[in-house]
Motif scaffolding. Sequence first.
Motif: not given
Length: 294
Positions: A70-72, A182-185, A27-31, A174-177, A35-37, A148-151
């Motif tokens: 600025a990315y958290p 609101l879609a988690m981001s 699972v690649p992420t930007m940290g 699937p998108i977690v909200r 809950e979506g990740h 799917e959030k980033d379709a």
Amino acid sequence: MQIIHTPLEMQECAMGLKRAGKVIGFVPTMGFLHEGHLSLMRIAREQCDVLVVSIFVNPTQFGPNEDLDAYPRDFKRDEALCREAKVDFLFYPEPTNMYADNASVWVEEESLSSVLCGASRPGHFRGVCTVVAKLFNLVQPDLAVFGEKDAQQLRIIERMVRDLNFPVEIVRGPIVRESDGLAMSSRNKYLSPEQRKNAICLRKALDAATRMFRKGEHNVEPIRSVMEEMISAVPEVRIDYIEFVDEQTLCMVNRIDRPVLVAIAVRVGSTRLIDNGVLGSMSGAHKVAVKNAL
Ligand code: AMP
């Protein structure tokens, strides 16, 4: 859980795991995990022996006026969440380790990347494809889970894997909200309390589209104009795009006569948010046909 900081160490570790016959899930992420990740990690965990997560805020996918600095970030919190999620290896490289100063080879997808966020963020998907290709070479996953959030990103990665023959299965999560829709981001953190309330308009507009479609409206324009009206009425929210595209090819459509991705991008204040949904859901037979056509 082992934390790995260098690409070489990651690759050697992955090669050892492969030699031992382990199935690697990735699972690649930007940290700044949410809950979506974590949902993607659970999906991967079920299908693999060894779970690798990467945290890397990839500079090459940010434009010059975007939020790279600025990315958290909160590595300590992310580390604890990964431990709880039973991650085996957390790959956390420095940008200087990931790209040579004179790096000059890029992976560029030329069709799906020309619309939606690709049109608004030139070079973004070149950065995404390049880093994901590099991560696949380092982690050597059997399967990798993308949200799917980033379709659009998901479909571009699927295309890259097909066209460059990466030996990896891409799994869609699937998108977690949030409870209000609101879609988690990670970027939701930028929103003031007022903006946070206003941001629900994305989901509300998608819900309105679903209702109209279910009542029998299959033409795109009437649905789009209702969505535009709803979102434009909300203070501090500016529409970047509301597009209706074929779920697989991302070609624009005028009628919803097949599975259609409704994709929205807005700015709430200075924060860019995206969301999407599919209308005319895919039947099992259609899914197989699409997969074969890929
Ligand atoms: P990011 O850290 O934003 O680069 O996202 C890493 C992965 O998590 C990508 O595959 C995203 O699509 C996925 N992701 C982000 N937000 C969500 C969400 N709300 N639901 C499901 N997946 C998500």
